[in-house]
Design a protein around this motif. Structure first.
Motif, PDB file in Angstrom:
ATOM      1  N   VAL A   9      30.742  75.106  77.379  1.00  0.00           N
ATOM      2  CA  VAL A   9      32.037  75.592  77.859  1.00  0.00           C
ATOM      3  C   VAL A   9      33.128  74.852  77.086  1.00  0.00           C
ATOM      4  O   VAL A   9      33.218  73.628  77.149  1.00  0.00           O
ATOM      5  CB  VAL A   9      32.216  75.358  79.370  1.00  0.00           C
ATOM      6  N   ILE A  10      33.947  75.619  76.340  1.00  0.00           N
ATOM      7  CA  ILE A  10      35.015  75.035  75.526  1.00  0.00           C
ATOM      8  C   ILE A  10      36.351  75.379  76.156  1.00  0.00           C
ATOM      9  O   ILE A  10      36.632  76.555  76.425  1.00  0.00           O
ATOM     10  CB  ILE A  10      34.978  75.555  74.083  1.00  0.00           C
ATOM     11  N   THR A  11      37.174  74.384  76.388  1.00  0.00           N
ATOM     12  CA  THR A  11      38.505  74.602  76.953  1.00  0.00           C
ATOM     13  C   THR A  11      39.550  74.347  75.881  1.00  0.00           C
ATOM     14  O   THR A  11      39.586  73.266  75.280  1.00  0.00           O
ATOM     15  CB  THR A  11      38.759  73.660  78.139  1.00  0.00           C
ATOM     16  N   THR A  12      40.395  75.343  75.620  1.00  0.00           N
ATOM     17  CA  THR A  12      41.511  75.183  74.695  1.00  0.00           C
ATOM     18  C   THR A  12      42.808  75.233  75.502  1.00  0.00           C
ATOM     19  O   THR A  12      42.783  75.331  76.728  1.00  0.00           O
ATOM     20  CB  THR A  12      41.517  76.289  73.617  1.00  0.00           C
ATOM     21  N   ALA A  13      43.925  75.199  74.811  1.00  0.00           N
ATOM     22  CA  ALA A  13      45.206  75.247  75.522  1.00  0.00           C
ATOM     23  C   ALA A  13      45.457  76.619  76.129  1.00  0.00           C
ATOM     24  O   ALA A  13      46.255  76.749  77.065  1.00  0.00           O
ATOM     25  CB  ALA A  13      46.340  74.879  74.559  1.00  0.00           C
ATOM     26  N   ARG A  14      44.761  77.636  75.622  1.00  0.00           N
ATOM     27  CA  ARG A  14      45.043  79.001  76.061  1.00  0.00           C
ATOM     28  C   ARG A  14      43.885  79.724  76.724  1.00  0.00           C
ATOM     29  O   ARG A  14      44.085  80.753  77.365  1.00  0.00           O
ATOM     30  CB  ARG A  14      45.526  79.837  74.868  1.00  0.00           C
ATOM     31  N   ASN A  15      42.674  79.229  76.546  1.00  0.00           N
ATOM     32  CA  ASN A  15      41.552  79.946  77.131  1.00  0.00           C
ATOM     33  C   ASN A  15      40.357  79.042  77.378  1.00  0.00           C
ATOM     34  O   ASN A  15      40.342  77.869  76.973  1.00  0.00           O
ATOM     35  CB  ASN A  15      41.137  81.130  76.242  1.00  0.00           C
ATOM     36  N   ILE A  16      39.364  79.584  78.075  1.00  0.00           N
ATOM     37  CA  ILE A  16      38.069  78.931  78.265  1.00  0.00           C
ATOM     38  C   ILE A  16      37.020  79.835  77.627  1.00  0.00           C
ATOM     39  O   ILE A  16      36.925  81.023  77.962  1.00  0.00           O
ATOM     40  CB  ILE A  16      37.755  78.721  79.753  1.00  0.00           C
ATOM     41  N   ILE A  17      36.251  79.290  76.697  1.00  0.00           N
ATOM     42  CA  ILE A  17      35.224  80.048  75.981  1.00  0.00           C
ATOM     43  C   ILE A  17      33.861  79.587  76.469  1.00  0.00           C
ATOM     44  O   ILE A  17      33.545  78.395  76.409  1.00  0.00           O
ATOM     45  CB  ILE A  17      35.334  79.834  74.461  1.00  0.00           C
ATOM     46  N   LYS A  26      14.495  85.940  72.898  1.00  0.00           N
ATOM     47  CA  LYS A  26      13.631  85.289  73.888  1.00  0.00           C
ATOM     48  C   LYS A  26      13.784  83.772  73.887  1.00  0.00           C
ATOM     49  O   LYS A  26      13.625  83.132  74.925  1.00  0.00           O
ATOM     50  CB  LYS A  26      12.164  85.659  73.623  1.00  0.00           C
ATOM     51  N   VAL A  27      14.082  83.220  72.710  1.00  0.00           N
ATOM     52  CA  VAL A  27      14.169  81.766  72.569  1.00  0.00           C
ATOM     53  C   VAL A  27      15.593  81.301  72.848  1.00  0.00           C
ATOM     54  O   VAL A  27      16.552  81.800  72.251  1.00  0.00           O
ATOM     55  CB  VAL A  27      13.738  81.325  71.154  1.00  0.00           C
ATOM     56  N   ALA A  28      15.729  80.351  73.741  1.00  0.00           N
ATOM     57  CA  ALA A  28      17.050  79.841  74.091  1.00  0.00           C
ATOM     58  C   ALA A  28      17.598  78.938  72.998  1.00  0.00           C
ATOM     59  O   ALA A  28      16.858  78.185  72.355  1.00  0.00           O
ATOM     60  CB  ALA A  28      16.988  79.077  75.406  1.00  0.00           C
ATOM     61  N   ALA A  29      18.895  79.025  72.788  1.00  0.00           N
ATOM     62  CA  ALA A  29      19.579  78.168  71.821  1.00  0.00           C
ATOM     63  C   ALA A  29      19.993  76.867  72.495  1.00  0.00           C
ATOM     64  O   ALA A  29      20.070  76.774  73.723  1.00  0.00           O
ATOM     65  CB  ALA A  29      20.802  78.889  71.271  1.00  0.00           C
ATOM     66  N   SER A  30      20.273  75.861  71.673  1.00  0.00           N
ATOM     67  CA  SER A  30      20.748  74.573  72.193  1.00  0.00           C
ATOM     68  C   SER A  30      22.134  74.292  71.640  1.00  0.00           C
ATOM     69  O   SER A  30      22.519  74.808  70.587  1.00  0.00           O
ATOM     70  CB  SER A  30      19.789  73.447  71.796  1.00  0.00           C
ATOM     71  N   SER A  31      22.885  73.477  72.357  1.00  0.00           N
ATOM     72  CA  SER A  31      24.267  73.191  71.976  1.00  0.00           C
ATOM     73  C   SER A  31      24.472  71.698  71.781  1.00  0.00           C
ATOM     74  O   SER A  31      23.843  70.881  72.478  1.00  0.00           O
ATOM     75  CB  SER A  31      25.210  73.703  73.071  1.00  0.00           C
ATOM     76  N   SER A  32      25.344  71.348  70.850  1.00  0.00           N
ATOM     77  CA  SER A  32      25.630  69.932  70.594  1.00  0.00           C
ATOM     78  C   SER A  32      26.479  69.315  71.701  1.00  0.00           C
ATOM     79  O   SER A  32      26.589  68.094  71.792  1.00  0.00           O
ATOM     80  CB  SER A  32      26.332  69.777  69.242  1.00  0.00           C
ATOM     81  N   ALA A  33      27.093  70.149  72.531  1.00  0.00           N
ATOM     82  CA  ALA A  33      27.905  69.644  73.646  1.00  0.00           C
ATOM     83  C   ALA A  33      27.954  70.669  74.763  1.00  0.00           C
ATOM     84  O   ALA A  33      28.181  71.860  74.523  1.00  0.00           O
ATOM     85  CB  ALA A  33      29.318  69.317  73.166  1.00  0.00           C
ATOM     86  N   ALA A  34      27.722  70.212  75.988  1.00  0.00           N
ATOM     87  CA  ALA A  34      27.755  71.118  77.132  1.00  0.00           C
ATOM     88  C   ALA A  34      29.186  71.499  77.489  1.00  0.00           C
ATOM     89  O   ALA A  34      29.456  72.606  77.956  1.00  0.00           O
ATOM     90  CB  ALA A  34      27.067  70.477  78.328  1.00  0.00           C
ATOM     91  N   THR A  35      30.106  70.568  77.285  1.00  0.00           N
ATOM     92  CA  THR A  35      31.533  70.830  77.496  1.00  0.00           C
ATOM     93  C   THR A  35      32.310  70.270  76.323  1.00  0.00           C
ATOM     94  O   THR A  35      31.906  69.277  75.702  1.00  0.00           O
ATOM     95  CB  THR A  35      32.041  70.191  78.801  1.00  0.00           C
ATOM     96  N   LEU A  36      33.440  70.887  76.057  1.00  0.00           N
ATOM     97  CA  LEU A  36      34.255  70.468  74.927  1.00  0.00           C
ATOM     98  C   LEU A  36      35.716  70.727  75.268  1.00  0.00           C
ATOM     99  O   LEU A  36      36.058  71.800  75.779  1.00  0.00           O
ATOM    100  CB  LEU A  36      33.863  71.259  73.675  1.00  0.00           C
ATOM    101  N   ASN A  37      36.572  69.756  75.005  1.00  0.00           N
ATOM    102  CA  ASN A  37      38.002  69.917  75.284  1.00  0.00           C
ATOM    103  C   ASN A  37      38.760  69.997  73.962  1.00  0.00           C
ATOM    104  O   ASN A  37      38.925  68.999  73.263  1.00  0.00           O
ATOM    105  CB  ASN A  37      38.519  68.751  76.128  1.00  0.00           C
TER     106      ASN A  37
END
Length: 532
Positions: free
Chosen positions: A89-97, A149-160
């Motif tokens: 989940v990425i939070t910017t000044a204008r949106n949440i992605i 079918k295969v799940a991807a992984s992320s370098s960060a669960a949350t990001l500001n």
């Protein structure tokens, strides 16, 4: 029927056709037409797929070289696959992605206060089961099956990223192939992206189906692409009946009335295949081979925000056929608003300015109508005297017009010349998200929405009625008169649901037309009094 009466009839027909039926078309024709096209396209698509599943699948890369897509038919024609698992989940000044476990943008939530739905909730751009932005589909069928079918992984669960740009890496290990997405996310909500696959596995990536926040019959919604030469190609929802390949693309945008999902690269163009979904809506798949870099944006089609990313992205805002007039008009509207500060009063100021510019045309038309009104008794005499000889009747009519400097087309031509201006301002006020959440006065809290108390539509209808009363009218046919008298009622009905900003424009336009007509009527009254 005399010439003037015939001219009045043509003027009435033109007015009704251009305005009433134009608006009625939006309500009563467009939607059924789109549904019929979609049904037909769906049937044709099904037939084509059963008969020749690889038909029209030859695409080309950015250099124009053929790409064999025969192996990718099943991958590209797969249905949208939903996923509820969010890995970042990425939070910017204008949106949440939100990024899901297939490495796609699952949802974007707008954070700015003015972007709220009818229930007061923050606007979310995408529906649950639509094609997701940044979904990857591999040319190799086996790899493609694994990718879903295969799940991807992320370098960060949350990001500001609300105050500075941030980087995020999404990795999907598919055994012999690893798919990597490297994001750079900026505070304004846009991103840069590099996508790579190992082992020379070719893939395609999509900007997804359009936002589905407001896709009504008032405005165009669908897909738009800008070619290398700057020309734009727009395909409305329901209009794509076969696969199309586009080369040298600067940006691709899927959009509704106010919002768009855009992928762009102004340094190295893109090659794209457009494929119809089950409802003949265009889906864009970008040819990536095994490596691609581009930038992306999903959110409001706000002129200043798009211009800040790249001036060419302002073309994402579609004004229809009258863009060449509408775009400069919007820039003028925006310029006025920078000084006035209120969008409602800016619309009033723009309307007055337009009326002043067009005043010479309006004046000529009004004077011509007054002259025809004064000549009505003489015209009636000529009609009676030469009722059996149309040629002589026409000749004497023309002599009468020439002698008194009257022009039977004088009332029509100014109106015809003003029609493009009306359609341009219509499109500007209809497509400008800048009006979203913009207050005018105490009861109008959003100029992009209908007037909640119907004050402006009623005032507009009343002003139209008054305008009719003081405008010279030489119609003698009772049916024409009745139809003409019904126009204020018809217009009021349609404008009940129109955006308040557009209704405000029409009302102010009527008020100033009434003042102009009143002034000219007084001039002619003085002239008549002097002759007596």
């Amino acid at each position: 029927m005399n010439q003037n009466n015939g001219m009045q009839k043509r003027m009435l027909i033109m007015t009704v056709v251009v305005f009433v039926f134009f608006i009625a078309y939006e309500f009563l024709v467009l939607k059924p037409q789109q549904e019929a096209k979609a049904a037909q396209a769906k049937q044709e698509q099904t037939t084509t797929q059963k008969a020749t599943p690889e038909a029209n699948m030859v695409a080309t890369d950015v250099s124009g070289n053929p790409i064999d897509m025969s192996k990718s038919v099943e991958a590209l024609s797969s249905k949208a696959i939903a996923s509820s698992e969010i890995i970042s989940v990425i939070t910017t000044a204008r949106n949440i992605i939100e990024i899901d476990n297939l490495g796609r943008i699952a949802q974007i939530t707008l954070l700015e206060a003015k972007y709220k739905d009818e229930d007061g909730n923050k606007i979310k751009l995408f529906e649950a089961n639509q094609l997701r932005p940044l979904e990857v589909r591999f040319e190799d069928k086996n790899v493609n099956e694994k990718a879903f079918k295969v799940a991807a992984s992320s370098s960060a669960a949350t990001l500001n990223a609300s105050s500075s740009k941030q980087e995020l890496i999404i990795t999907q290990n598919l055994g012999e192939t690893v798919l990597t997405k490297k994001f750079t996310i900026y505070p304004d909500g846009h991103y840069d992206l590099n996508v790579t696959s190992t082992n020379n596995k070719n893939f395609f990536i999509t900007n997804g189906f359009r936002p589905n926040v407001l896709a009504d019959m008032y405005a165009v919604h669908g897909l738009m692409a800008q070619l290398a030469d700057g020309t734009l190609q727009t395909i409305e929802d329901g209009d794509l009946d076969k696969i199309e390949n586009l080369n040298g693309i600067k940006f691709i945008s899927n959009f509704d009335r106010y919002y768009a999902t855009v992928i762009y690269n102004f340094e190295k163009t893109l090659a794209i295949s457009l494929m119809p979904d089950a409802e003949a809506n265009a889906q864009a798949f970008i040819h990536a081979k095994d490596n691609i870099t581009f930038s992306g944006y999903a959110g409001p089609k706000n002129f200043k925000d798009l211009a800040a990313l790249n001036k060419e992205l302002t073309h994402v805002i579609d004004y229809g056929w009258f863009t060449f007039i509408a775009k400069p008009m919007f820039l003028l509207l925006q310029f006025l608003q920078s000084y006035i500060g209120n969008w409602g009063w800016t619309i009033v100021a723009l309307t007055i300015l337009i009326k002043l510019v067009l005043y010479p045309l309006s004046y000529k038309g009004m004077v011509s109508m007054q002259k025809l009104k004064d000549l009505a008794p003489k015209m009636k005499d000529i009609q009676a005297k030469y009722k059996d000889d149309k040629q002589k009747q026409s000749m004497h009519m023309m002599e009468l017009y020439k002698k008194h400097g009257a022009n039977p087309m004088g009332g029509c031509l100014p109106l015809i010349l003003q029609i493009p201006v009306f359609f341009a301002i219509y499109r500007v006020l209809l497509n400008s998200i800048e009006l979203k959440g913009a207050e005018w006065i105490w009861w109008v809290h959003d100029l992009a929405e209908m007037d909640p108390y119907f004050v402006l539509p009623i005032l507009m209808g009343a002003s139209m009625f008054l305008q009719q009363k003081i405008t010279p009218n030489t119609m003698q046919d009772e049916m024409q008169k009745k139809i003409f008298q019904m126009l204020p009622v018809i217009f009021t009905f349609f404008f009940l649901w129109f955006p308040a900003g557009l209704t405000l424009y029409w009302f102010v336009n009527n008020v100033f037309t009434i003042s102009q007509q009143y002034y000219i009527n007084k001039i002619f009254e003085r002239k008549r009094a002097e002759k007596q």
